[in-house]
Scaffold this motif. Structure first.
Motif, PDB file in Angstrom:
ATOM      1  N   GLU A 306       0.838  -1.205   0.000  1.00 51.80           N
ATOM      2  CA  GLU A 306       0.000   0.000   0.000  1.00 51.80           C
ATOM      3  C   GLU A 306       0.869   1.250   0.000  1.00 51.80           C
ATOM      4  N   LYS A 307       1.967   1.248   0.741  1.00 49.37           N
ATOM      5  CA  LYS A 307       2.876   2.404   0.781  1.00 49.37           C
ATOM      6  C   LYS A 307       3.475   2.656  -0.603  1.00 49.37           C
ATOM      7  N   ARG A 310       0.864   4.116  -2.955  1.00 48.92           N
ATOM      8  CA  ARG A 310       0.626   5.552  -2.743  1.00 48.92           C
ATOM      9  C   ARG A 310       1.717   6.410  -3.373  1.00 48.92           C
ATOM     10  N   ASP A 312       4.581   7.236  -1.927  1.00 52.89           N
ATOM     11  CA  ASP A 312       5.281   8.045  -0.921  1.00 52.89           C
ATOM     12  C   ASP A 312       6.577   7.359  -0.499  1.00 52.89           C
TER      13      ASP A 312
END
Length: 325
Positions: A306-307, A310, A312
């Motif tokens: 998920e990171k 995103r 980021d």
């Protein structure tokens, strides 16, 4: 793990959500001729992991459920198939094929690897460092050296996506190939690229990237797959090549147009070549730096995916497998 012939893994139940990962238990795989079984110590997360999980890119993994994802790995050989020249206890690293024939995954205690698609991990390099290097370094190497046909020394290469795993790693690969790296990125990626050795960095949010590139390039490696050859062709030297990481209709249209031009278009689909992995091992041993943004225990791999999804991040997201269940 070996006593009950079972292994733990993180499996995906179905396409469509990053919430579908869960701990599972599977039979321990047995290596066949030309294969070894590797006890996985470390892995890393790639864009392919979330694209497969979300059902956006199904052709880079077998459609088997529960699905074990994870391509990059570093670990120790614990079982040999017939005729193997490897030894039990050898520390090795590599990555699994990005192909529909691959039903394996590194988010598990063990995996089966082909004997000609792994290489020895240098003793002074950690399993984490080896795992995070495999896919991005070979992607950059094969894109720039093989498809881009970079001159033997003194070439000039522009690379995009310098915040990401492939783009940031490409800077070090370009330097190892004795060429001059110029980066395109934004935000925190600009300082990272300078730290990794980029001679010039173009801020795509505040500069016209095409007017700011200053001079022509032997290779433009669009690691971010954010542009087109038609946008960059004026910045390529005669005989130079634009190479991207993602196939698309615009790419193939540009490829047709390039047939009557003095510059070319290419796409890199990374392959696990043992000779390239061996070269990477030497580079890692001699100081090639792979930027690691963060490390997740394999039980929390969904959070790491998920990171990355995103965006980021700076560099790579590593996965601790040996201590992570």
């Amino acid at each position: 793990m070996n006593t009950n012939k079972k292994m733990r893994a993180i499996g995906l139940k179905q396409y469509g959500s990053l919430d579908g990962f869960a701990p599972i238990e599977l039979s321990l795989p047995e290596p066949r001729k030309g294969e070894v079984r590797v006890r996985v110590h470390a892995s890393a997360i790639n864009p392919a992991d979330y694209k497969v999980a979300l059902g956006e890119l199904k052709f880079v993994h077998a459609r088997n459920f529960p699905m074990i994802l994870g391509y990059d790995f570093s670990g120790v050989i614990e079982a040999l198939g017939e005729g193997s020249e490897w030894n039990i206890g050898d520390a090795v690293f590599g990555f699994l094929p990005y192909a529909p024939s691959n039903a394996r995954g590194a988010f598990a205690e063990a995996l089966i690897a082909k004997t000609n698609e792994i290489t020895l991990k240098p003793t002074g390099v950690s399993h984490i460092q080896a795992a995070v290097a495999a896919t991005p370094a070979l992607t950059a190497l094969q894109a720039i050296r093989d498809i881009g046909k970079l001159p033997h020394s003194g070439g000039r290469v522009l690379v995009t996506g310098i915040s990401g795993g492939v783009g940031s790693t490409a800077i070090g690969v370009i330097l190892k190939l004795q060429a001059v790296p110029v980066g395109v990125g934004s935000g925190r990626g600009i300082e990272l690229a300078k730290k990794l050795g980029a001679t010039k960095v173009i801020d795509r949010q505040h500069q016209d990237v095409f007017k700011s590139s200053e001079g022509n390039f032997d290779v433009i490696f669009d690691a971010a797959a954010a542009y087109r050859w038609s946008q960059w062709k004026a910045s390529l030297r005669s005989g130079g090549k634009y190479v991207t990481t993602f196939p698309s209709v615009p790419l193939f249209l540009d490829k047709l147009k390039s047939l009557i031009a003095t510059t070319g278009v290419g796409f890199v689909g990374v392959k696990s070549r043992q000779a390239d992995l061996q070269l990477l091992g030497k580079w890692l041993e001699s100081g090639l730096t792979i930027s690691i943004d963060s490390t997740f225990a394999v039980r929390d791999v969904a959070k790491g995916i998920e990171k990355l999804h995103r965006g980021d991040i700076l560099g790579r997201v590593a996965v601790d497998v040996i201590n992570g269940f």
